[in-house]
Design a protein around this motif. Structure first.
Motif, mmCIF file in Angstrom:
data_model
loop_
_atom_site.group_PDB
_atom_site.id
_atom_site.type_symbol
_atom_site.label_atom_id
_atom_site.label_comp_id
_atom_site.label_asym_id
_atom_site.label_seq_id
_atom_site.Cartn_x
_atom_site.Cartn_y
_atom_site.Cartn_z
ATOM 1 N N ASP A 141 -5.645 -8.336 5.270
ATOM 2 C CA ASP A 141 -5.461 -8.536 4.165
ATOM 3 C C ASP A 141 -6.261 -7.834 3.066
ATOM 4 O O ASP A 141 -5.639 -7.992 1.973
ATOM 5 C CB ASP A 141 -5.839 -10.039 3.789
ATOM 6 C CG ASP A 141 -4.717 -11.193 4.749
ATOM 7 O OD1 ASP A 141 -3.762 -10.766 5.007
ATOM 8 O OD2 ASP A 141 -5.428 -12.214 4.909
ATOM 9 N N THR A 173 -6.270 -12.121 -3.920
ATOM 10 C CA THR A 173 -7.720 -11.676 -3.669
ATOM 11 C C THR A 173 -7.936 -11.166 -5.008
ATOM 12 O O THR A 173 -7.198 -10.379 -5.511
ATOM 13 C CB THR A 173 -7.654 -10.589 -2.466
ATOM 14 O OG1 THR A 173 -6.879 -11.083 -1.306
ATOM 15 C CG2 THR A 173 -8.981 -10.189 -2.312
ATOM 16 N N MET A 202 -10.815 -14.956 7.220
ATOM 17 C CA MET A 202 -9.594 -14.050 6.594
ATOM 18 C C MET A 202 -9.630 -12.702 7.258
ATOM 19 O O MET A 202 -10.211 -12.323 8.035
ATOM 20 C CB MET A 202 -10.688 -13.364 5.255
ATOM 21 C CG MET A 202 -9.951 -12.401 4.404
ATOM 22 S SD MET A 202 -11.173 -11.688 3.070
ATOM 23 C CE MET A 202 -9.771 -10.644 2.179
ATOM 24 N N HIS A 221 -10.411 -15.188 -1.856
ATOM 25 C CA HIS A 221 -9.000 -14.733 -1.255
ATOM 26 C C HIS A 221 -8.488 -16.213 -0.689
ATOM 27 O O HIS A 221 -9.285 -17.260 -0.182
ATOM 28 C CB HIS A 221 -9.370 -14.041 0.159
ATOM 29 C CG HIS A 221 -8.137 -13.798 0.933
ATOM 30 N ND1 HIS A 221 -7.553 -12.762 0.580
ATOM 31 C CD2 HIS A 221 -7.847 -14.227 2.102
ATOM 32 C CE1 HIS A 221 -6.340 -12.752 1.634
ATOM 33 N NE2 HIS A 221 -6.781 -13.803 2.425
#
Length: 276
Positions: free
Chosen positions: A5, A91, A1, A119
């Motif tokens: 983000d 998310t 990830m 996510h």
């Protein structure tokens, strides 16, 4: 990830630590009811519901919304949210405020509070807290998995033990003839019964090698523990060999799945690991 983000410049480590704290607080609210008398209701699917489920739900949802105001929260006890709305979530938090309500009702202590961050359809953070046992399991992508004692001391979880006679974790409530047939390929094995998502944690700790689930579960039952197992070096796969994914359609039910600490057990069970 990608850290970029995350909303508001938050880190997975920060979110993990706070999710663990929130889970412990929810656990305290559950224990306050557990130690007294409580009424057991029945939901539409005939599964049990107690005041403790709702008290933990309200606490967790409120705390997560305060922690990350921009992120949606989906709890088992939330009102149903249509997929047309959920499909736009990249998310979000996924919560089972009391996993193992049947264990709670039986007063055997084998129930948990589960908090996951999803996510791009995958759990990237997971917390599983067992209030009666006084232990909290936590993990986040790239940060590994840990077991925290009641005093908050972390112990890293990394699956390494290799047995020739596997230990199978299973439910106290869902053993079937079909399960026995499924496990026949393992040959001689031990069976270890446990409630709730603690079965995943047995694999993450190396106390069990395999946890097969042949029967219905929902995404909030498994997402947090899935992250813990994978960060500890294990696998959580459907019976076609693909990792479980979240929020891919109207239904929030999982396919049947298997948790393994060592990929070699898949071959014995006739499961071919698919492309990730």
């Amino acid at each position: 990830m990608n850290p970029d983000d995350l909303p508001e410049g938050l880190s997975l480590e920060h979110l993990r630590n706070n999710a663990c704290l929130i889970a412990r607080q929810a656990g305290e609210s559950i224990l306050a009811i557990y130690e007294q008398g409580f009424e057991v209701l029945e939901k539409d699917d005939r599964s049990p519901l107690t005041e403790a489920d709702m008290a933990a739900h309200r606490l967790i949802v409120s705390a997560l919304k305060e922690l990350t105001p921009s992120l949606p929260v989906l709890s088992e006890e939330s009102e149903q949210i249509p997929y047309a709305v959920r499909a736009g979530w990249r998310t979000y938090w996924l919560v089972d405020p009391l996993d193992g309500t049947r264990e709670f009702v039986k007063r055997n202590g084998e129930f948990t509070v589960n908090i996951a961050l999803i996510h791009d359809n995958e759990p990237v953070l997971g917390v599983v807290h067992a209030p009666v046992l006084g232990v909290c399991y936590q993990a986040a992508r790239g940060l590994g998995a840990q077991r925290l004692t009641a005093e908050g001391e972390p112990e890293a979880l990394r699956i390494s033990r290799r047995r020739t006679r596997p230990v199978v974790a299973g439910s106290r409530s869902h053993g079937t003839e079909r399960m026995a047939d499924f496990l026949a390929g393992l040959g001689e094995h031990e069976y270890l019964s446990m409630g709730s998502s603690l079965k995943f944690c047995l694999v993450a700790e190396g106390r069990a090698d395999i946890y097969p689930r042949l029967g219905p579960t929902s995404e909030w039952d498994t997402a947090a523990a899935q992250c813990i197992v994978t960060e500890a070096g294990g696998l959580v796969l459907d019976l076609q060999g693909h990792p479980l994914r979240c929020n891919t359609g109207e239904s929030l039910l999982n396919p049947e799945f298997i948790v393994v600490g060592d990929e070699r057990w898949l071959e014995r069970l006739g499961i071919v690991r698919g492309e990730v």
